[in-house]
Design a protein around this motif. Structure first.
Motif, PDB file in Angstrom:
ATOM      1  N   GLU A   1       0.804  -1.219   0.000  1.00 50.07           N
ATOM      2  CA  GLU A   1       0.000   0.000   0.000  1.00 50.07           C
ATOM      3  C   GLU A   1       0.836   1.268   0.000  1.00 50.07           C
ATOM      4  OE1 GLU A   1      -4.363   0.692   2.052  1.00 50.07           O
ATOM      5  OE2 GLU A   1      -2.781  -0.217   3.260  1.00 50.07           O
ATOM      6  N   ASN A   2       2.131   1.134   0.318  1.00 50.22           N
ATOM      7  CA  ASN A   2       2.950   2.337   0.480  1.00 50.22           C
ATOM      8  C   ASN A   2       4.224   2.383  -0.354  1.00 50.22           C
ATOM      9  OD1 ASN A   2       1.724   4.099   2.813  1.00 50.22           O
ATOM     10  ND2 ASN A   2       1.526   1.972   3.485  1.00 50.22           N
ATOM     11  N   ALA A   3       4.693   1.249  -0.862  1.00 48.07           N
ATOM     12  CA  ALA A   3       5.943   1.250  -1.633  1.00 48.07           C
ATOM     13  C   ALA A   3       5.837   2.134  -2.875  1.00 48.07           C
ATOM     14  CB  ALA A   3       6.323  -0.181  -2.027  1.00 48.07           C
ATOM     15  N   ILE A   4       4.728   2.037  -3.592  1.00 46.63           N
ATOM     16  CA  ILE A   4       4.559   2.816  -4.822  1.00 46.63           C
ATOM     17  C   ILE A   4       4.531   4.314  -4.534  1.00 46.63           C
ATOM     18  CG2 ILE A   4       2.935   3.338  -6.694  1.00 46.63           C
ATOM     19  CD1 ILE A   4       2.295   0.314  -6.757  1.00 46.63           C
ATOM     20  N   PRO A   5       3.680   4.809  -3.623  1.00 48.52           N
ATOM     21  CA  PRO A   5       3.683   6.259  -3.380  1.00 48.52           C
ATOM     22  C   PRO A   5       4.950   6.768  -2.715  1.00 48.52           C
ATOM     23  CG  PRO A   5       2.157   5.132  -1.894  1.00 48.52           C
ATOM     24  CD  PRO A   5       2.567   4.131  -2.925  1.00 48.52           C
ATOM     25  N   LEU A   6       5.607   5.944  -1.885  1.00 49.14           N
ATOM     26  CA  LEU A   6       6.851   6.397  -1.272  1.00 49.14           C
ATOM     27  C   LEU A   6       7.946   6.577  -2.317  1.00 49.14           C
ATOM     28  CD1 LEU A   6       7.024   4.407   2.096  1.00 49.14           C
ATOM     29  CD2 LEU A   6       6.889   6.889   1.819  1.00 49.14           C
ATOM     30  N   ARG A   7       8.015   5.679  -3.273  1.00 48.47           N
ATOM     31  CA  ARG A   7       9.003   5.832  -4.348  1.00 48.47           C
ATOM     32  C   ARG A   7       8.701   7.052  -5.204  1.00 48.47           C
ATOM     33  NH1 ARG A   7       8.795  -0.473  -6.283  1.00 48.47           N
ATOM     34  NH2 ARG A   7       9.876  -1.399  -4.479  1.00 48.47           N
ATOM     35  N   ALA A   8       7.418   7.263  -5.492  1.00 51.02           N
ATOM     36  CA  ALA A   8       7.020   8.383  -6.352  1.00 51.02           C
ATOM     37  C   ALA A   8       7.132   9.715  -5.646  1.00 51.02           C
ATOM     38  CB  ALA A   8       5.582   8.175  -6.842  1.00 51.02           C
ATOM     39  N   GLN A   9       7.049   9.718  -4.323  1.00 53.85           N
ATOM     40  CA  GLN A   9       7.019  10.966  -3.559  1.00 53.85           C
ATOM     41  C   GLN A   9       8.276  11.792  -3.760  1.00 53.85           C
ATOM     42  OE1 GLN A   9       8.836  11.709  -0.468  1.00 53.85           O
ATOM     43  NE2 GLN A   9       7.823  13.705  -0.257  1.00 53.85           N
TER      44      GLN A   9
END
Length: 291
Positions: free
Chosen positions: A205-213
């Motif tokens: 749930e968080n790997a994708i947005p953390l990388r994109a952030q």
């Protein structure tokens, strides 16, 4: 819990439903929205209330919950859409919900503002949509709240919540983002340890947005930093929002409206072995020691 109520329950909450329905949103443009998004039990309600410490925003509470909001019925837990796919069939529904075009007791029950020109959309189910939403709406203010996954998993265990992990694992487009570690993901899910499954869900749930952030105009709020040293965190938050933060420090000290759920699972302690396993899962997803 489902969306339907029996007759007695409907009568009991009828006055609250009437009160919640009495407001006027004069905007409906996405430029008037601030999106506050996180995994569940990560402080998104708390942060939304801190932002709204002057009570001058309409608060739209979790409009992407599919069993509560008709327009959200097609959304999956952890829904992922490739940021390049701006013609996706769900695009119109995302736009409508972000613009506040929803009137529903579930979404309006925590709203303190009767006549509003700005709104806060608070949501815990769309972290994986952050990169897609950012590409689609560069003008939207997005506040992404992240909490230590061990603390999140402990909270879910104490509340005795289902992990919902199978809904994530059923999405081929989401799993394709983690193709190189798919065997590890399957192994953790099949072992059946509730704590590990919850940490795995946190990663999915968080790997994708953390990388994109790192490369997107999204403001990251780390729960522990805001709790332990709120002054600098509030300064950065309200500078990003472009709104006054006077009085927000007092709001940080108030528990949110969703802080006090009953602990049906009892008090849970996480031993060092489980903490070590959580770190291993974070490393598997190339998240290091984050958050």
């Amino acid at each position: 819990m489902g969306a339907d109520y029996n007759t007695a329950e409907k009568l009991k909450i009828a006055p609250e439903r009437l009160r919640a329905a009495c407001y006027l949103d004069l905007g409906h443009g996405i430029r008037d929205t601030t999106l506050v998004v996180s995994t569940g039990r990560s402080g998104s309600t708390w942060v939304a209330e801190v932002i709204n410490h002057r009570r001058d925003h309409r608060l739209v509470f979790e409009p992407f919950r599919s069993d509560r909001v008709r327009r959200a019925r097609a959304f999956k837990l952890g829904q992922y859409i490739d940021p390049a796919d701006q013609a996706h069939p769900l695009a119109r529904d995302v736009d409508a919900l972000l613009a506040g075009r929803v009137r529903n007791w579930w979404t309006d029950r925590q709203n303190p503002k009767r006549i509003a020109r700005r709104r806060i959309v608070k949501e815990i189910r769309i972290t994986n949509l952050i990169p897609w939403i950012r590409a689609r709406h560069p003008e939207l203010r997005i506040v992404y709240v992240v909490r230590d996954p061990v603390a999140v998993a402990r909270s879910w265990l104490e509340l005795d919540w289902s992990d919902g992990l199978d809904d994530f694992l059923a999405q081929d487009e989401l799993l394709a983002c983690f193709d190189g570690i798919s065997d590890h993901i399957t192994a953790v899910a099949q072992r059946g340890d509730r704590f590990e499954r919850l940490v795995l869900r946190w990663c999915l749930e968080n790997a994708i947005p953390l990388r994109a952030q790192v490369s997107s105009d999204v403001h990251l709020v780390e729960y522990e930093r805001l709790r332990d040293d709120p002054g600098p965190e509030l300064e950065h938050l309200f500078a990003y929002l472009g709104t006054p933060g006077d009085g927000a420090l007092e709001a940080v000290g108030r528990p949110s409206q969703t802080a006090d759920f009953p602990r049906r699972g009892g008090r849970v302690e996480i031993d060092e072995a489980r903490k070590r396993r959580a770190r291993e899962l974070l490393e598997l997803f190339e998240l290091g020691s984050r958050p």
